[in-house]
Design an enzyme around this catalytic site. Structure first.
Site, PDB file in Angstrom:
ATOM      1  N   GLY A 156       0.844  -1.196   0.000  1.00 27.02           N
ATOM      2  CA  GLY A 156       0.000   0.000   0.000  1.00 27.02           C
ATOM      3  C   GLY A 156       0.874   1.239   0.000  1.00 27.02           C
ATOM      4  O   GLY A 156       2.101   1.155   0.117  1.00 27.02           O
ATOM      5  N   LEU A 157       0.256   2.376  -0.119  1.00 23.37           N
ATOM      6  CA  LEU A 157       0.984   3.638  -0.167  1.00 23.37           C
ATOM      7  C   LEU A 157       1.685   3.939   1.157  1.00 23.37           C
ATOM      8  O   LEU A 157       1.351   3.369   2.200  1.00 23.37           O
ATOM      9  CB  LEU A 157       0.015   4.781  -0.487  1.00 23.37           C
ATOM     10  N   SER A 158       2.650   4.840   1.094  1.00 22.21           N
ATOM     11  CA  SER A 158       3.284   5.334   2.310  1.00 22.21           C
ATOM     12  C   SER A 158       2.221   6.001   3.178  1.00 22.21           C
ATOM     13  O   SER A 158       1.421   6.804   2.690  1.00 22.21           O
ATOM     14  CB  SER A 158       4.374   6.352   1.953  1.00 22.21           C
ATOM     15  N   GLY A 159       2.181   5.642   4.454  1.00 26.00           N
ATOM     16  CA  GLY A 159       1.190   6.217   5.347  1.00 26.00           C
ATOM     17  C   GLY A 159      -0.145   5.495   5.337  1.00 26.00           C
ATOM     18  O   GLY A 159      -1.081   5.910   6.031  1.00 26.00           O
TER      19      GLY A 159
ATOM     20  N   SER B  87       2.623  -1.063   8.155  1.00 31.91           N
ATOM     21  CA  SER B  87       3.406  -1.532   9.298  1.00 31.91           C
ATOM     22  C   SER B  87       2.551  -1.623  10.555  1.00 31.91           C
ATOM     23  O   SER B  87       2.694  -2.558  11.353  1.00 31.91           O
ATOM     24  CB  SER B  87       4.599  -0.595   9.549  1.00 31.91           C
TER      25      SER B  87
ATOM     26  N   SER C 107       6.191  -1.780  -2.058  1.00 31.09           N
ATOM     27  CA  SER C 107       6.283  -2.692  -3.210  1.00 31.09           C
ATOM     28  C   SER C 107       5.317  -2.264  -4.307  1.00 31.09           C
ATOM     29  O   SER C 107       4.320  -2.933  -4.563  1.00 31.09           O
ATOM     30  CB  SER C 107       6.042  -4.146  -2.789  1.00 31.09           C
TER      31      SER C 107
END
Length: 215
Positions: free
Chosen positions: A45-48, A52, A119
């Site tokens: 998925g996108l950053s943010g 995680s 990714s």
């Protein structure tokens, strides 16, 4: 006198002397001991987007069920194993290739390993999938609108990317290719972290990954 216990040096291309060493304890042995199936939970998925955060929440839930797990986090891996890589398309491909190899080793050890990486390229995610046996790669799409990701911006990366201070930033000036048929599709808007994590655990339960297995 030649020492048979010293490996031959390899200069340049792979040597024909490098062969796979068969372990005395098999993958099936590890799985049987751990009491559950092994697989890679590939969070993308996108950053943010919360990759995680959700991956760690899933890991905690599985740990509480006494499953054998590990989390490979994008930032953490770039502190060591992939510390020599940047964020160009070429480096992103190599980043995922290395992670795929590490994840494969964790699966061989019988673990449920969560991999939290942007990714962005379908081909790279498929490359990792193809390295593993059927059912050992579970793509988890953390589907969070870019507006929400950017409003969070915990590291200030979107702000820097918009200002031109960061190049090749996914979602801004570098493409993110959406998963086509992820095993788990989590639309995070309006959902708690726990609810998102539970969706993944439910999938594992329904598909028989968490049932005691003989290997």
């Amino acid at each position: 006198m030649n020492n048979p216990y010293v490996e031959k040096e390899v200069d340049g291309d792979k040597s024909s002397d490098v062969v796979w060493h068969q372990a005395s304890v098999s993958h099936g042995d590890h799985v049987k001991l751990n009491g559950h199936k092994a697989a890679v939970l590939w969070f993308t998925g996108l950053s943010g987007s919360g990759k995680s955060t959700v991956a760690n929440a899933v890991d905690l839930m599985l740990h509480q069920r006494q499953a054998k797990t590990y989390v490979l986090d994008g930032d953490n891996v770039r502190h060591g194993l992939n510390g020599d890589l940047g964020f160009s398309d070429i480096d992103r491909v190599e980043n995922i290739r290395r992670i795929g190899e590490v994840a494969k080793l964790f699966v061989d050890a019988g673990l449920l390993v969560s991999s939290a990486f942007i990714s962005p390229f379908i081909a790279d995610r498929n490359m990792v999938r193809e390295q593993l046996a059927a059912g050992q790669f579970i793509e988890v799409f953390i589907d969070t609108p870019i507006e929400i990701c950017e409003s969070r911006d915990p590291k200030g990366l979107y702000k820097k990317a918009r200002a031109g201070e960061i190049k090749n930033f996914t979602g801004i000036d570098s493409v993110y290719q959406l998963p086509v048929k992820p095993e788990v599709h989590i639309k995070t808007a309006g959902k708690s972290i726990e609810a998102c994590a539970q969706q993944v655990v439910n999938y594992l339960q329904e598909q028989g990954y968490l049932l005691p297995c003989s290997g």
